[in-house]
Design a protein around this motif. Structure first.
Motif, PDB file in Angstrom:
ATOM      1  N   ILE A 174      18.141 -34.300  44.170  1.00 30.84           N
ATOM      2  CA  ILE A 174      16.877 -33.680  44.566  1.00 30.84           C
ATOM      3  C   ILE A 174      16.956 -32.990  45.923  1.00 30.84           C
ATOM      4  N   TYR A 181      17.513 -33.123  51.718  1.00 34.89           N
ATOM      5  CA  TYR A 181      18.175 -33.722  50.559  1.00 34.89           C
ATOM      6  C   TYR A 181      17.588 -35.111  50.328  1.00 34.89           C
ATOM      7  N   ASP A 234      28.256 -33.351  53.750  1.00 34.43           N
ATOM      8  CA  ASP A 234      29.518 -33.728  53.109  1.00 34.43           C
ATOM      9  C   ASP A 234      30.630 -33.741  54.159  1.00 34.43           C
ATOM     10  N   SER A 257      25.283 -23.924  47.279  1.00 31.36           N
ATOM     11  CA  SER A 257      24.843 -25.062  48.066  1.00 31.36           C
ATOM     12  C   SER A 257      23.434 -25.391  47.585  1.00 31.36           C
ATOM     13  N   ILE A 317      28.290 -29.598  54.389  1.00 31.04           N
ATOM     14  CA  ILE A 317      26.830 -29.602  54.323  1.00 31.04           C
ATOM     15  C   ILE A 317      26.428 -30.940  53.713  1.00 31.04           C
TER      16      ILE A 317
HETATM   17  N1  SAM Z   1      27.469 -30.213  50.017  1.00 37.92           N
HETATM   18  C1  SAM Z   1      26.428 -30.224  49.031  1.00 37.92           C
HETATM   19  C2  SAM Z   1      25.707 -28.878  49.035  1.00 37.92           C
HETATM   20  O1  SAM Z   1      26.210 -27.930  49.606  1.00 37.92           O
HETATM   21  O2  SAM Z   1      24.646 -28.785  48.454  1.00 37.92           O
HETATM   22  C3  SAM Z   1      25.487 -31.384  49.224  1.00 37.92           C
HETATM   23  C4  SAM Z   1      26.143 -32.724  49.158  1.00 37.92           C
HETATM   24  S1  SAM Z   1      25.070 -34.057  49.437  1.00 37.92           S
HETATM   25  C5  SAM Z   1      26.190 -35.406  49.526  1.00 37.92           C
HETATM   26  C6  SAM Z   1      24.363 -34.340  47.871  1.00 37.92           C
HETATM   27  C7  SAM Z   1      22.866 -34.009  47.845  1.00 37.92           C
HETATM   28  O3  SAM Z   1      22.696 -32.611  47.631  1.00 37.92           O
HETATM   29  C8  SAM Z   1      22.113 -34.678  46.720  1.00 37.92           C
HETATM   30  O4  SAM Z   1      21.714 -35.996  47.069  1.00 37.92           O
HETATM   31  C9  SAM Z   1      20.927 -33.760  46.560  1.00 37.92           C
HETATM   32  O5  SAM Z   1      19.982 -34.009  47.561  1.00 37.92           O
HETATM   33  C10 SAM Z   1      21.582 -32.397  46.817  1.00 37.92           C
HETATM   34  N2  SAM Z   1      22.050 -31.813  45.546  1.00 37.92           N
HETATM   35  C11 SAM Z   1      23.325 -31.638  45.141  1.00 37.92           C
HETATM   36  N3  SAM Z   1      23.373 -31.058  43.936  1.00 37.92           N
HETATM   37  C12 SAM Z   1      22.089 -30.857  43.564  1.00 37.92           C
HETATM   38  C13 SAM Z   1      21.470 -30.288  42.404  1.00 37.92           C
HETATM   39  N4  SAM Z   1      22.198 -29.834  41.400  1.00 37.92           N
HETATM   40  N5  SAM Z   1      20.120 -30.244  42.363  1.00 37.92           N
HETATM   41  C14 SAM Z   1      19.381 -30.717  43.381  1.00 37.92           C
HETATM   42  N6  SAM Z   1      19.906 -31.256  44.493  1.00 37.92           N
HETATM   43  C15 SAM Z   1      21.243 -31.337  44.585  1.00 37.92           C
END
Ligand code: SAM
Length: 306
Positions: free
Chosen positions: A241, A184, A115, A138, A113
């Motif tokens: 975010i 995201y 990723d 997620s 996701i």
């Molecule tokens: N695979 C991950 C998932 O399942 O949520 C997402 C990975 S992506 C590379 C990273 C993005 O997820 C961040 O830039 C942000 O937009 C979102 N994200 C991840 N952790 C977060 C959190 N604790 N609070 C808010 N947004 C988050």
């Protein structure tokens, strides 16, 4: 040796002494979700799989090590990320071919996701291996359930393109989707994205969900224009975010960049650039600075044609 009677420190020791014994794990690829911030948000099954896998693929071994050490696990780790995936994938497929149980995790949340992992899952299936989901956190779903916006239909849009032109095209593509939108975003890009979203999607309710499950968790709700104006004034926030945006109101006139440009063209025909931008910002509720930026671009394009 004196006994340590501090209950906090006893708790901490208990936490660190927690461990799971490796157990038999079915051969195949196990796609394992991990916490998005709060390390307690890991499922018992995820821990059992990580304790038992022959190999754990992770984006950054340092990040995954923090999680596995917290739970006293010692699996073999191998880096699998965007920069080495093509080279590592054949090795992983060879291990699967030998009957290994391989786990895939990302730095945070659910692999695949926004990723790495899709190509590996695709290749594993093509080679006849089982793929097991091990569901868990997620950020997209965590944000969606707390945003206070409709959850019956939603579109996960991932990250918007970084380049302004491509971002606006993408926003135009999703503008008429009759569903809640989940995006995201990073702190530094939030202000620009919100301004473009407000201009391209119009008056919709939204939520900016920041640092979910972490110490500075914050959910700010408002219209896209209000949120855009807030961050334009407050400056880019820190942390990770998710933007959640309510579906279009079927009765409201569709907002679009074209509509904004049309209004600006009319205003620019009779007003100065500054006054035209101020008038249209007041009319649409969009941030004045962003409307001015657009008016400037239109006036420039017009000037170069004349
Ligand atoms: N695979 C991950 C998932 O399942 O949520 C997402 C990975 S992506 C590379 C990273 C993005 O997820 C961040 O830039 C942000 O937009 C979102 N994200 C991840 N952790 C977060 C959190 N604790 N609070 C808010 N947004 C988050």
């Amino acid at each position: 040796m004196p006994q340590n009677r501090d209950p906090q420190s006893r708790d901490a020791r208990r936490e660190h002494s927690f461990s799971l014994e490796p157990a038999a794990l079915a051969p195949g690829l196990h796609v394992v979700a991990t916490p998005i911030g709060n390390l307690s948000d890991v499922t018992l099954r995820a821990l059992q799989v990580l304790a038992s896998a022959d190999l754990v693929l992770c984006e950054d071994t340092r990040v995954t090590r923090r999680l596995i050490e917290r739970y006293g696990l010692k699996p073999a780790l191998l880096a699998y990320h965007d920069h080495n995936a093509a080279a590592v994938r054949p090795r992983v497929l060879a291990r699967l071919g030998e009957g290994a149980a391989v786990a895939l995790v990302s730095d945070a949340g659910t692999p695949l996701i926004s990723d790495p992992g899709y190509k590996l899952v695709e290749a594993a299936i093509a080679a006849g291996h089982r793929v097991y989901p091990v569901p868990g956190p997620s950020a997209a779903l965590a944000a969606l359930v707390a945003a206070g916006l409709p959850t019956d239909r939603f579109l996960f849009e991932g990250f918007l393109p970084v380049k302004a032109g491509q971002r606006r095209t993408r926003i135009g593509e999703i503008a008429s989707v009759p569903a809640t939108l989940v995006l995201y975003e990073s702190g530094p890009r939030l202000t620009r994205s919100l301004a473009d979203l407000a201009a391209g999607l119009g008056a919709r309710p939204a939520a900016v969900c920041r640092e979910l499950t972490k110490l500075y968790e914050e959910i700010r709700r408002g219209s896209l224009a209000e949120l855009s104006a807030h961050y334009a004034k407050a400056g880019p926030p820190k942390g990770e975010i998710v933007i959640v945006i309510g579906p279009p109101d079927a009765d409201a006139p569709a907002a679009s960049f074209e509509e904004l440009d049309r209004r600006l063209e009319v205003a620019l025909a009779k007003l100065s650039l500054k006054d035209a931008a101020a008038a249209i910002a007041a009319e649409t509720g969009l941030p004045r600075r962003e409307v001015y930026r657009r008016a400037l671009a239109l006036a420039g394009a017009r000037g170069s044609k004349e």
